[in-house]
Enzyme design. Structure first.
Site, PDB file in Angstrom:
ATOM      1  N   ASP A 262      18.459  11.159  -2.450  1.00  0.00           N
ATOM      2  CA  ASP A 262      17.980  10.416  -3.914  1.00  0.00           C
ATOM      3  C   ASP A 262      18.189  11.619  -5.341  1.00  0.00           C
ATOM      4  O   ASP A 262      18.084  10.907  -6.249  1.00  0.00           O
ATOM      5  CB  ASP A 262      16.671   9.782  -3.951  1.00  0.00           C
TER       6      ASP A 262
ATOM      7  N   ARG B 129      24.871  -4.703  -0.535  1.00  0.00           N
ATOM      8  CA  ARG B 129      24.480  -3.539   0.309  1.00  0.00           C
ATOM      9  C   ARG B 129      24.192  -3.757   1.760  1.00  0.00           C
ATOM     10  O   ARG B 129      24.173  -4.967   2.333  1.00  0.00           O
ATOM     11  CB  ARG B 129      23.100  -2.771   0.050  1.00  0.00           C
TER      12      ARG B 129
END
Ligand code: S3P
Length: 437
Positions: free
Chosen positions: A320, A127
């Protein structure tokens, strides 16, 4: 085969969501309470802490740096060491799957007098970290990472941080919080400009720890701190975990559920707006404020959904919840378009690709875009879905299984425990026909 990766869910069609359910504590707030509690003076207690793998990774990292954290008696007690009381860890700090831990910890550790090395699991090692490293370097921090801009991150301690005036290149609350934590230690006034609103839990919680930030439209400022004062934090249930049950209740015949004590911070809850635009029946009850955070019970009933063009401005405030929202889109009449969501590609998995592959595997028509996905409402047929080790993809397709023509088996579900320990038991209690296979 590794047991984590071989954790699989089988969901049988049918079942509907009813009753009153309480999902576990908010992940974002739990991380922040641990970190601020660690560098405060005096004791901090956290009530309703998320006992998930991600937040436990943050607690373990702080313990490695000499912070006494007791997480045994149903609440968490932290003996704060003060702003300068953290100690060097004798080994690299492994933050598992947790992007929030690693981004926030980099800001905190950039200001310390000792060296640190940060690592994570395969997903976290991929990431992007330059988004936090570049502005921290401008603050005079000494940090390196891999040639790909990823972990391992090595921080050389002893740098005296200087305040900066910085416009975030991406709408990221992790980046904002990283800089706010560094800003606690930086000489001068640190100013952060947000391109779009992102979750403001850190700003709210800093107020609770007696070091207020200020905001003028999209400019947030923080001054160097002399101390934070230990406090009590009540963590509400996690809206992002509730999202799966909001969708499950909207799409299953006969559903009627109340989700109790859920955080409904306006910088987190755009899913409610998106679902309402699609025709969902969602009502907030008993609105109140706990530890500076808006909280409510959320009452959801089954309703027929329409596809929409999701307003781009709402996307960072529902980032999310996108996997859950896309399951709702697949059950809606007509087409739903999600754009402006390129950040989904750098989450625990590439969530645009993971959702696309899950849709293809289960009989839903969808097409990806660089920054989003177009989903045509239809009927899930059943099949095997690879969650790509991503907790939110796994739970999203578990919900899809309830309205599928045949069973859905979701593979690689071990990481559900990062954010939602006890998901299977709670889902079963609420009416989902789900089991491990
Ligand atoms: C989080 C911010 C968001 C979110 C993540 C938690 C936080 O990430 O996706 O689950 O607690 O600050 P980004 O800041 O990368 O958008």
């Amino acid at each position: 085969m590794n047991t984590r990766r071989s954790t699989r869910f089988r969901i049988k069609p049918g079942g509907h969501i009813t009753g009153r359910i309480t999902v576990p504590g908010d992940k974002s707030i739990s991380h922040r309470a641990l970190m601020l509690g660690a560098i405060a003076e005096g004791e901090t207690t956290i009530h309703g802490f998320l006992q998930g793998e991600d937040t436990v990774a943050t607690a373990r990292a702080l313990q490695q740096m000499g912070v006494a954290i007791d997480n045994t008696g149903g609440l968490v007690r932290i003996q704060g060491v003060g702003l300068r009381g953290l100690q060097a860890s004798d080994r690299p700090i492994d933050l598992g799957n947790s992007g929030t831990s690693v981004r926030l910890m980099t800001g905190l550790l950039a200001a310390q007098s000792f060296d640190s090395t940060l690592l994570g699991d395969d997903s976290l090692m991929r990431r992007p970290m330059l988004r936090v490293i570049e502005p921290l370097r401008r603050m005079n921090a000494d940090i390196t990472c891999s040639d790909h801009g990823t972990l391992p991150v090595k921080i050389s301690g002893g740098s005296r941080l200087q305040a900066i005036d910085y416009e975030l290149p991406v709408a990221s609350a992790q980046l904002k919080t990283c800089l706010l934590l560094a800003g606690l230690y930086a000489d001068g006034i640190t100013t952060i400009v947000e391109p779009q609103t992102t979750r403001d839990h850190t700003e709210r919680m800093l107020g609770t720890f007696s070091h207020a930030t200020s905001r003028n439209e999209n400019r947030i400022t923080i001054t160097k701190a002399t101390k934070l004062v230990g406090t009590r934090i009540n963590v509400p249930a996690d809206f992002s975990s509730a999202a799966f049950f909001i969708v499950a209740a909207t799409i299953t015949p006969g559903a009627d559920v109340v989700l109790e004590n859920v955080g409904v911070n306006p910088t987190r809850n755009a899913m409610l707006k998106i679902m309402t635009l699609m025709g969902a029946d969602i009502r907030l009850q008993k609105r109140r404020v706990q530890s500076g955070e808006p909280v409510a019970d959320i009452h959801v009933k089954r309703s027929q959904l329409q596809g929409i063009d999701i307003p781009e401005a709402l996307v960072p405030v529902a980032i999310d919840e996108c996997p859950a929202i896309l399951i709702a889109a697949a059950c809606a009449e007509g087409v739903t378009r999600l754009r402006g969501a390129a950040e989904l590609r750098v989450k625990e998995s590439d969530r645009i690709q993971s959702m696309l592959e899950g849709f293809i595997a289960t009989g839903i028509q969808a097409e990806s875009r660089a920054d989003g996905i177009v989903v045509e409402g239809g009927r899930f047929k059943g099949g095997d879905v690879d969650s790509q080790g991503d907790h939110r993809i796994a739970m999203a397709f578990a919900v899809a299984g309830m309205v599928s023509g045949d069973d859905i088996v979701v593979h690689d579900c071990g990481n559900v425990a990062t954010s939602f320990p006890g998901f299977v038991a709670l889902a079963r209690q609420a009416g989902m026909v789900i089991d491990y296979v």
